[in-house]
Design a protein around this motif. Structure first.
Motif, short mmCIF file in Angstrom:
data_model
loop_
_atom_site.label_atom_id
_atom_site.label_comp_id
_atom_site.label_asym_id
_atom_site.label_seq_id
_atom_site.Cartn_x
_atom_site.Cartn_y
_atom_site.Cartn_z
N LEU A 102 0.83 -1.21 0.00
CA LEU A 102 0.00 0.00 0.00
C LEU A 102 0.86 1.26 0.00
O LEU A 102 0.54 2.25 -0.67
CB LEU A 102 -0.92 0.00 1.22
CG LEU A 102 -2.09 -0.98 1.20
CD1 LEU A 102 -2.87 -0.90 2.50
CD2 LEU A 102 -3.01 -0.72 0.01
N SER A 103 1.97 1.23 0.75
CA SER A 103 2.85 2.40 0.77
C SER A 103 3.46 2.66 -0.60
O SER A 103 3.64 3.81 -0.99
CB SER A 103 3.94 2.21 1.81
OG SER A 103 4.92 1.27 1.40
N VAL A 104 3.76 1.59 -1.33
CA VAL A 104 4.30 1.75 -2.68
C VAL A 104 3.25 2.38 -3.60
O VAL A 104 3.55 3.29 -4.38
CB VAL A 104 4.78 0.40 -3.23
CG1 VAL A 104 5.10 0.50 -4.72
CG2 VAL A 104 6.00 -0.09 -2.47
N VAL A 145 -1.97 3.97 17.05
CA VAL A 145 -2.77 4.34 18.22
C VAL A 145 -3.98 5.19 17.79
O VAL A 145 -5.12 4.94 18.22
CB VAL A 145 -1.91 5.12 19.24
CG1 VAL A 145 -2.79 5.74 20.31
CG2 VAL A 145 -0.89 4.19 19.89
N LEU A 146 -3.73 6.16 16.93
CA LEU A 146 -4.81 7.04 16.49
C LEU A 146 -5.84 6.29 15.65
O LEU A 146 -7.06 6.48 15.80
CB LEU A 146 -4.23 8.21 15.70
CG LEU A 146 -3.29 9.14 16.48
CD1 LEU A 146 -2.65 10.15 15.55
CD2 LEU A 146 -4.05 9.85 17.60
N LEU A 147 -5.37 5.43 14.74
CA LEU A 147 -6.28 4.72 13.85
C LEU A 147 -7.09 3.68 14.60
O LEU A 147 -8.28 3.46 14.30
CB LEU A 147 -5.50 4.06 12.71
CG LEU A 147 -4.93 5.03 11.67
CD1 LEU A 147 -3.96 4.32 10.74
CD2 LEU A 147 -6.06 5.66 10.86
N VAL A 148 -6.47 3.01 15.58
CA VAL A 148 -7.21 2.03 16.37
C VAL A 148 -8.33 2.72 17.14
O VAL A 148 -9.46 2.20 17.24
CB VAL A 148 -6.26 1.28 17.34
CG1 VAL A 148 -7.06 0.56 18.43
CG2 VAL A 148 -5.40 0.29 16.58
N GLY A 158 -3.57 -1.39 11.73
CA GLY A 158 -2.14 -1.68 11.69
C GLY A 158 -1.57 -1.60 10.29
O GLY A 158 -0.48 -1.07 10.06
N VAL A 159 -2.30 -2.15 9.32
CA VAL A 159 -1.86 -2.09 7.92
C VAL A 159 -1.76 -0.65 7.45
O VAL A 159 -0.77 -0.24 6.83
CB VAL A 159 -2.82 -2.89 7.03
CG1 VAL A 159 -2.48 -2.68 5.55
CG2 VAL A 159 -2.76 -4.38 7.37
N LEU A 160 -2.79 0.14 7.76
CA LEU A 160 -2.78 1.55 7.34
C LEU A 160 -1.68 2.34 8.04
O LEU A 160 -1.05 3.22 7.43
CB LEU A 160 -4.14 2.18 7.63
CG LEU A 160 -5.32 1.64 6.82
CD1 LEU A 160 -6.61 2.29 7.28
CD2 LEU A 160 -5.11 1.86 5.33
N ALA A 161 -1.42 2.04 9.32
CA ALA A 161 -0.35 2.74 10.04
C ALA A 161 1.00 2.45 9.41
O ALA A 161 1.82 3.37 9.22
CB ALA A 161 -0.36 2.32 11.51
N LEU A 162 1.26 1.19 9.08
CA LEU A 162 2.52 0.84 8.41
C LEU A 162 2.63 1.54 7.06
O LEU A 162 3.69 2.04 6.69
CB LEU A 162 2.61 -0.67 8.21
CG LEU A 162 2.90 -1.53 9.44
CD1 LEU A 162 2.96 -2.99 9.05
CD2 LEU A 162 4.20 -1.12 10.11
N LEU A 336 -9.17 8.16 7.57
CA LEU A 336 -7.98 8.98 7.78
C LEU A 336 -8.35 10.45 7.91
O LEU A 336 -7.80 11.18 8.75
CB LEU A 336 -7.00 8.78 6.62
CG LEU A 336 -6.48 7.35 6.41
CD1 LEU A 336 -5.54 7.31 5.21
CD2 LEU A 336 -5.77 6.86 7.65
N VAL A 337 -9.29 10.90 7.07
CA VAL A 337 -9.75 12.28 7.17
C VAL A 337 -10.43 12.51 8.51
O VAL A 337 -10.27 13.57 9.14
CB VAL A 337 -10.71 12.60 6.00
CG1 VAL A 337 -11.34 13.98 6.20
CG2 VAL A 337 -9.97 12.54 4.67
#
Length: 550
Positions: A102-104, A145-148, A158-162, A336-337
């Motif tokens: 996803l980061s790529v 922490v914020l996304l959870v 966790g996936v989105l944070a990474l 995220l928004v």
């Protein structure tokens, strides 16, 4: 006019002594003066950090009995429900892989906007570079922490944070690779009347793909280390089982989980080395009767194609295995928004002496741990260099130590030290210092293996021994790389020290975690913004010093 051979240019100058002997004297130049100034400043800041944290060796000596008791409670190793542990380990691997992929996907368009030779406008360039810097400055565990808290406990945060944090490194390296491309192929494509998109795809992309592949593989390796601790904040993976064991004080079970983590990370590091060599090995083409270049179907080419297929299959498989709804992934930007909306505008009215003290403590932890890590890393890193080690057994032993240390995430080390010597910044300093040995030891070993042989041969020819060769020919050449890597390590350690408070190892992480836990998001936004400013200033200062001494 003759030119000086490169090896002789690197050799130190020699001056005569009245009794006929000679002494080696390095030239005094701007770089040497700056190195001395950096050393003095580092000593002063390290001394301040030591006093500020009240860090003394006696604290570690006094805690020796506690460490011994902790080790006794960890033995013999126990691994309850191995099937569940290995299931969580596989989940961790897929989290790391999917987060990197996803980061790529996010980094490719961002990199083209953030590269000076492909950006459509300077304003776009500035915004893209700012976004990349923000992603790199905010630690991945902070994102988690914020996304959870916003999305709930599960693997997807966790996936989105990474992915978000990885953009900070991946997009930067992608953009740097784009800025180094040869403009010739772009001009050739442009001359055919192709549009801008075809110009980038046909003239730029083929040149940067090898570098991008290397970055991707390296980032998977990094994200695997990070993903093992995502469970500490409820973001999935094997870290959840480890936190459960530590919270229940079942240390023998915790050690069994840690050993599984070490084995997985060590195996993945060795695999990543092989993958990088396989994917980046240049192929040999053969000319077909039609006059077209066609690479032969060699074993390496088949292996590369098979590896690409395995990665693609693993990404597809990760969705059902991790129980991630692809639709939820597509709608995640809305989450995220929502997170950003909760953080801003930040509330600085609660920023008082407590927060200022925590930020200062965070910086001091990063500085002191970096200084200790450098002192421990220099001898180990030199012994881990194949051309420097006095014996192959020493070389392999040092490399094994570096690999073992690199396999342990700093947050896990912090948990162990908190359990052994108690809450506070001392545990954080010890954890980051040990983690620094694995990180910096490898960089120094790699730098030492690339030095010129000429100065060493000159010392050897004059009858100098191993120690003289080390101090007179090796260290002067390694010193610039040591300074650059040490400054980069400082940047990394300050970022890491911002999250150690989550497990009670000092710093501003405890305040951030409490702000999120109590739903005080505006205050959390103020903390995140302060972390970003501190890390950004340190990063810019370190980058400037590295550019001057290298």
């Amino acid at each position: 006019m003759t030119s000086t051979p490169p090896d002789l240019a690197l050799a130190p100058k020699v001056r005569a002594i009245p009794d006929g002997r000679t002494a080696i004297r390095p030239p005094i130049d701007r770089r040497r003066v700056l190195l001395a100034a950096v050393a003095i400043a580092a000593a002063v800041v390290t001394g301040w950090s030591t006093v500020r944290l009240e860090f003394t060796p006696s604290a570690l000596i006094e805690g020796a009995d506690d460490v011994q008791n902790l080790i006794e409670r960890m033995l013999p190793v126990r691994l309850d429900d191995p099937a569940r542990i290995f299931e969580l380990a596989g989940e961790t691997l897929l989290i790391a892989l999917l987060g990197t992929v996803l980061s790529v996907l996010l980094s490719v368009p961002l990199a083209f906007l953030a590269a000076s030779n492909t950006t459509p406008h300077r304003a776009v360039y500035a915004v893209a570079r700012g976004a990349i810097t923000f992603c790199r400055a905010v630690p991945d565990l902070v994102f988690a922490v914020l996304l959870v808290r916003a999305m709930g406990i599960g693997v997807l945060p966790g996936v989105l944070a990474l992915a978000l944090h990885s953009v900070g490194m991946v997009a930067k390296l992608f953009a740097d690779a784009i800025e180094r491309v040869d403009p010739g192929p772009r001009e050739a494509v442009r001359s055919t009347g192709a549009g801008r998109l075809r110009e980038l795809v046909g003239g730029v992309l083929p040149q940067v793909v090898p570098s991008w592949i290397s970055t991707f593989v390296y980032r998977v390796d990094i994200n695997l280390r990070t993903s093992v601790v995502l469970g500490f904040v409820g973001a999935g993976g094997i870290g959840f089982a480890l936190q459960d064991a530590l919270r229940g004080l079942v240390y023998d079970k915790a050690l069994g989980i840690v050993l599984v983590i070490l084995a997985i990370i060590a195996a993945m590091e060795l695999l990543s080395i092989w993958v990088r060599r396989l994917l980046l090995q240049p192929g040999t083409g053969k000319l077909t009767p039609a006059g077209k270049s066609s690479p032969p179907w060699t074993r390496d080419r088949v292996a590369r194609l098979g590896l690409n297929g395995v990665v693609l299959a693993a990404v597809i498989l990760s969705f059902p295995v991790l129980r991630i709804d692809p639709v939820a992934l597509l709608t995640s930007p809305a989450a995220l928004v929502d997170v950003a909306g909760r953080l801003f505008p930040p509330d600085f009215t609660l920023v008082g002496d407590r927060l200022a003290a925590a930020v200062i403590e965070t910086v001091a932890i990063g500085v002191l741990s970096t200084a200790i890590g450098i002192l421990l890393s220099v001898p180990l890193g030199l012994l881990a260099a194949r051309n420097i080690a006095p014996h192959p057994a020493v070389y392999w032993s040092a490399r094994a130590v570096v690999l073992a240390i690199r396999a342990i995430p700093e947050l896990i080390l912090a948990v162990v030290f908190v359990a052994a010597i108690g809450l506070g910044p001392t545990a954080g300093v010890c954890a980051l210092a040990i983690g620094s040995v694995g990180f910096l030891g490898k960089l120094l070993a790699d730098a030492a293996e690339e030095i010129a042989d000429g100065p060493r041969e000159a010392i050897r020819a004059a009858g100098g021994g191993w120690w003289q060769e080390l101090f007179s020919a090796v260290l002067p050449q390694v010193l610039p790389a040591m300074v650059g890597s040490g400054l980069y390590l400082l940047d990394v350690n300050i970022r890491m020290s911002t999250i150690l408070g989550i497990v009670g190892a000092g710093g501003v992480g405890f305040l951030l975690f409490e702000a999120v836990r109590t739903l005080n998001f505006p205050f959390a936004g103020a903390i995140v913004l302060i972390i970003f400013v501190v890390v950004y200033v340190i990063e810019r200062l370190s980058g400037w010093i590295r550019s001057q001494v290298q």
